[in-house]
Design a protein around this motif. Structure first.
Motif, mmCIF file in Angstrom:
data_model
loop_
_atom_site.group_PDB
_atom_site.id
_atom_site.type_symbol
_atom_site.label_atom_id
_atom_site.label_comp_id
_atom_site.label_asym_id
_atom_site.label_seq_id
_atom_site.Cartn_x
_atom_site.Cartn_y
_atom_site.Cartn_z
ATOM 1 N N SER A 2 0.786 -1.249 -0.089
ATOM 2 C CA SER A 2 0.216 -0.054 -0.098
ATOM 3 C C SER A 2 0.947 1.404 -0.074
ATOM 4 C CB SER A 2 -0.765 -0.074 1.189
ATOM 5 O OG SER A 2 -1.931 -1.006 1.090
ATOM 6 N N ASP A 106 -1.404 -0.440 8.427
ATOM 7 C CA ASP A 106 -2.817 -0.172 8.236
ATOM 8 C C ASP A 106 -3.744 -1.153 9.287
ATOM 9 O OD1 ASP A 106 -2.758 -2.722 7.117
ATOM 10 O OD2 ASP A 106 -2.853 -2.088 4.932
ATOM 11 N N LEU A 138 -4.320 5.470 11.337
ATOM 12 C CA LEU A 138 -3.426 4.158 11.257
ATOM 13 C C LEU A 138 -2.941 3.735 12.590
ATOM 14 C CD1 LEU A 138 -1.714 5.777 8.024
ATOM 15 C CD2 LEU A 138 -3.269 3.979 7.963
#
Length: 144
Positions: A2, A106, A138
């Motif tokens: 990501s 995440d 997060l």
């Protein structure tokens, strides 16, 4: 992998400093790297000492390089000093094995990057980094 956007990195950096101000910490430098080790944000408050940003970079880059928060690196340095010395050499000297280098994850536990903070005690640096990461929605991993 990501991506950690510039906007998110800026949010983390600014919220880290806000956490520090809310808690009356000493002036800090904060750095944010993405998962591939690219520098996304670096802020140094007025009054930080000369090399605080570089120390923050070493905390974050070391954590990212070894995949554990720098609190865990501190324990490794105590328990296995030769390993940490060798790892420091392997990453070009950019490894500071004390708390304040925090992984950004995440909700699934994937590493998105790392935050490094320097300027107050190592514990307070870590608290500020955790506050910045949480403010961005997060998960932080300090390596505890």
């Amino acid at each position: 992998m990501s991506d950690l956007s510039l906007k998110t990195a800026q949010t983390i950096a600014e919220a880290t400093l806000k956490t520090a101000r809310d808690k009356s910490f000493k002036p800090l430098s904060v750095v944010v790297y993405d998962a591939r080790g690219a520098l996304k944000a670096l802020l140094s408050e007025d009054g930080t000492s000369l090399k605080r940003a570089e120390i923050a970079m070493g905390k974050a880059y070391g954590a990212l390089s070894l995949g554990v928060g720098s609190r865990a690196l501190h324990k490794m340095a105590t328990d296995r000093p030769y390993f940490v010395a060798a790892a420091t050499h392997a990453v070009g000297g950019q490894l500071v094995p004390v708390p304040g280098g925090v992984l950004i994850k995440d909700s699934q536990g994937q590493i998105l990057g790392a935050v490094g903070v320097s300027g107050d005690t190592s514990d307070n640096d870590e608290i500020a980094a955790a506050g910045g990461i949480e403010a961005a929605g997060l998960v932080f991993d300090a390596g505890a």
